[in-house]
Structures are given as C-alpha cells and as structure tokens.
Design a protein around this motif. Sequence first.
Motif, short mmCIF file in Angstrom:
data_model
loop_
_atom_site.label_atom_id
_atom_site.label_comp_id
_atom_site.label_asym_id
_atom_site.label_seq_id
_atom_site.Cartn_x
_atom_site.Cartn_y
_atom_site.Cartn_z
N PHE A 7 -14.90 -2.19 3.03
CA PHE A 7 -14.25 -3.49 3.16
C PHE A 7 -12.79 -3.33 3.58
CE2 PHE A 7 -11.49 -6.67 1.16
CZ PHE A 7 -11.98 -7.83 1.74
N GLU A 8 -12.12 -2.34 2.98
CA GLU A 8 -10.71 -2.10 3.32
C GLU A 8 -10.55 -1.69 4.78
OE1 GLU A 8 -7.07 0.08 1.00
OE2 GLU A 8 -8.80 1.30 1.56
N ALA A 9 -11.52 -0.94 5.32
CA ALA A 9 -11.45 -0.55 6.73
C ALA A 9 -11.54 -1.77 7.63
CB ALA A 9 -12.57 0.44 7.03
N PHE A 10 -12.45 -2.67 7.33
CA PHE A 10 -12.53 -3.91 8.11
C PHE A 10 -11.24 -4.73 7.97
CE2 PHE A 10 -17.23 -3.31 7.87
CZ PHE A 10 -17.50 -3.44 9.22
N GLN A 11 -10.67 -4.72 6.77
CA GLN A 11 -9.42 -5.44 6.53
C GLN A 11 -8.30 -4.87 7.40
OE1 GLN A 11 -7.22 -4.67 2.86
NE2 GLN A 11 -7.29 -6.88 2.42
N GLN A 12 -8.22 -3.53 7.46
CA GLN A 12 -7.18 -2.89 8.28
C GLN A 12 -7.34 -3.26 9.76
OE1 GLN A 12 -4.54 -0.94 7.43
NE2 GLN A 12 -4.96 -1.33 5.27
N LEU A 13 -8.58 -3.24 10.24
CA LEU A 13 -8.81 -3.62 11.64
C LEU A 13 -8.40 -5.08 11.89
CD1 LEU A 13 -12.23 -2.01 12.68
CD2 LEU A 13 -9.95 -1.46 13.53
N VAL A 63 -0.64 -0.44 12.66
CA VAL A 63 -1.80 0.36 13.03
C VAL A 63 -2.01 0.24 14.53
CG1 VAL A 63 -4.28 0.71 12.66
CG2 VAL A 63 -2.83 -0.10 10.78
N PRO A 64 -2.21 1.37 15.23
CA PRO A 64 -2.39 1.30 16.68
C PRO A 64 -3.53 0.35 17.06
CG PRO A 64 -2.10 3.56 15.97
CD PRO A 64 -2.22 2.75 14.72
N MET A 65 -3.33 -0.39 18.15
CA MET A 65 -4.31 -1.39 18.56
C MET A 65 -5.63 -0.79 19.03
SD MET A 65 -2.88 -4.27 17.97
CE MET A 65 -3.96 -5.37 18.87
N ASP A 66 -5.60 0.45 19.52
CA ASP A 66 -6.81 1.07 20.05
C ASP A 66 -7.57 1.87 19.00
OD1 ASP A 66 -4.88 2.94 19.74
OD2 ASP A 66 -5.26 4.00 21.64
N VAL A 67 -7.22 1.73 17.73
CA VAL A 67 -7.88 2.48 16.67
C VAL A 67 -9.31 1.96 16.49
CG1 VAL A 67 -7.19 0.94 14.78
CG2 VAL A 67 -7.59 3.36 14.31
N THR A 68 -10.22 2.85 16.16
CA THR A 68 -11.62 2.47 15.96
C THR A 68 -11.92 2.32 14.47
OG1 THR A 68 -12.36 4.78 15.85
CG2 THR A 68 -12.26 3.74 18.04
N PHE A 69 -13.06 1.67 14.21
CA PHE A 69 -13.47 1.46 12.82
C PHE A 69 -13.69 2.80 12.10
CE2 PHE A 69 -16.96 1.16 9.76
CZ PHE A 69 -16.40 0.30 8.83
N GLU A 80 -12.27 5.64 12.61
CA GLU A 80 -11.00 6.29 12.32
C GLU A 80 -10.33 5.64 11.11
OE1 GLU A 80 -9.64 7.76 16.79
OE2 GLU A 80 -9.08 5.76 16.09
N VAL A 81 -10.39 4.31 11.07
CA VAL A 81 -9.81 3.62 9.91
C VAL A 81 -10.57 3.97 8.64
CG1 VAL A 81 -9.26 1.36 8.91
CG2 VAL A 81 -8.98 1.74 11.36
N LEU A 82 -11.90 4.01 8.74
CA LEU A 82 -12.73 4.36 7.58
C LEU A 82 -12.45 5.79 7.12
CD1 LEU A 82 -15.01 3.57 5.64
CD2 LEU A 82 -16.64 4.43 7.34
N LYS A 83 -12.30 6.70 8.08
CA LYS A 83 -12.00 8.09 7.73
C LYS A 83 -10.67 8.19 7.01
CE LYS A 83 -11.36 12.65 9.84
NZ LYS A 83 -11.32 13.40 11.13
N GLY A 84 -9.66 7.46 7.50
CA GLY A 84 -8.37 7.48 6.84
C GLY A 84 -8.45 6.91 5.42
N GLY A 85 -9.20 5.83 5.24
CA GLY A 85 -9.36 5.25 3.91
C GLY A 85 -10.06 6.19 2.95
N MET A 86 -11.12 6.84 3.43
CA MET A 86 -11.84 7.79 2.58
C MET A 86 -10.95 8.96 2.19
SD MET A 86 -15.63 7.79 4.32
CE MET A 86 -16.23 8.99 3.14
N LEU A 87 -10.12 9.41 3.15
CA LEU A 87 -9.21 10.52 2.85
C LEU A 87 -8.20 10.12 1.78
CD1 LEU A 87 -8.13 13.34 3.43
CD2 LEU A 87 -6.77 12.37 5.30
N ARG A 88 -7.63 8.92 1.92
CA ARG A 88 -6.65 8.46 0.93
C ARG A 88 -7.28 8.32 -0.46
NH1 ARG A 88 -5.27 5.00 5.13
NH2 ARG A 88 -6.39 3.27 4.15
N TRP A 89 -8.43 7.67 -0.51
CA TRP A 89 -9.07 7.47 -1.81
C TRP A 89 -9.57 8.79 -2.40
CZ3 TRP A 89 -8.93 3.57 -5.11
CH2 TRP A 89 -8.50 2.34 -4.64
N GLY A 90 -9.95 9.73 -1.56
CA GLY A 90 -10.32 11.06 -2.06
C GLY A 90 -9.14 11.76 -2.70
#
Length: 273
Positions: free
Chosen positions: A6-12, A22-28, A30-40
């Motif tokens: 949900f947070e990844a969709f929110q970031q997009l 957040v860069p405009m050309d970022v993909t879902f 990439e955002v999800l990977k960043g969120g998982m890394l932070r929460w990990g």
Amino acid sequence: MAFVVFEAFQQLFYAENFNNGVPMDVTFSEVLKGGMLRWGLWLATSVGLVYYVRKFPVKSGYELVRKLLAYGGLLLLVLLLDIALAALVNMPADEKSWSVFTELFQFYFFHKAPIVFVFLVVVILLVHFFQYKSEIEVYIQELGDLKNTNSKLYKQMKTTERNVMDTAKVIQVRVGNRSQIVPLEHIVWIEADDYCVKIHDQQGKAYTLRNSLKSLEEKLPSDYFQRIHRRSIVNLKFIERIEWGPSASVTMQNGLELPLAQSRIKSVKEAMN
C-alpha cells in the motif's frame, strides 16, 4: 507486506501528483523494493528493543513510570536510527553529501516518524502480550495441578474424617447451654426431623442435632449403623426382628416398628450377614 505494498502505491501517487522528491520515472517495483529495504532495516533495529523489553518487562504498577521512561528513551534512539538508515539507503549514488543526508533525514522524519513510532510501540506491546501469555498459560497449568492435588487431599481428609468417626465412639449434641455426649453404643435409632435429626438412645431420651441425615450417615460406622429408610437410621445391635416381605419393617428391641424401604433391603441384608 500488505502495508508495504500500500505504501508503494502511495509513494507513486505522491510522485505523480505532488512531486514530493521521488523521480517521476520511478517504477512500482523500485518503490516497493525501497519500502521493503527500509522496513527490513527497521525490523532489524527493533531486535535490540525486543531484547530489552523481554529482559526488563513491566511487572507491576509501581515500576510503570520508570519503565515507560526507559522504553521512551530507547524507542527515541531506535526511531532516530531508523530514520537515519532510511535516509542513507535512499541517498543518490552521485550525491553523497551531508546536505543531501540532512534533507532526506528531515523528509523521512516528518513523513515516516509517526508510522515508525506506532510500529515500535506495537512491538513493545506485543512483547509484553506474548511474554505474559506464556506466563499465564504456565500459571493456569500450575493451578490445574494444584486443583488435582487439593482434590486428592480433600478425598484423603474425608476418608480420614470417616475413619476418625469410626473410631470415635461418641456424638456431641448441644442441649441448651451445655454439650451432651451420647455414646454411639447407646443410640438405638436416628430420625430425620426437617433440617435436623433426632437421636434416640436406649433410655428413651431424644436429642436434636442440627445436621442432615445423609451427612450423619456418612460419618457413622457402617458396621453398626444402617440407613433403612429416607427418614431413619438404626443401630444393628438393637434390632429385634426384620420382616422382608412387601411391607418390610424393622422392629427394635424396645418394640418400636420402623418401615424398611425396598431399596434398602439388600444393604441391610449384607450388613446383617
């Protein structure tokens, strides 16, 4: 995982509509990977908090304030560490500078600090829940064992009490302001009288005892006294004769005739034999 997605969709959504850094050309992905890394990383840093809370839980109301202050201080340190890690892992590779880190730290502090704070508080509560849940389960098991032990002791006490009554040859009856001692060998029969019993001795005297006939029956020695009816117990040695027919009865040596219940004939025969 549902929250991270949900947070990844929110970031997009924020990136496309509000350009929140957040860069405009970022993909879902990439955002999800960043969120998982932070929460990990945040989960990893909460291990120390879990260890401390398990080792020093709140066990009484007296230490609640002191423990909350300690938890609060540790929680603040973990929170700042989590925000700093989030800023570090999201720094652009070509812009490794203190100003970029400071900017990202401020962004994540105002954007993520409330969520991380709630997450860490929930961690503390869950540690207490599972720790005390285990202790309560052990306590319940101990109570069950104690109940079984007490049940065995109760049965032993009842057996001992009956044995004592078998060996004790008297019944104590209160008469006015004094206690009358009635030897068991002098009792001819016992009669139910509402919530009391009347004890009749061989001299023709009757004593009232506040007790039920059933309760008294359990305490009397069965090799001397037998229940012959729902309203009477007799002393076997004072029986003159017994009629076993349909209108069964027991005649005592003093001439008193008492009814013998059909359901009691078998036990009386066994006692007489």
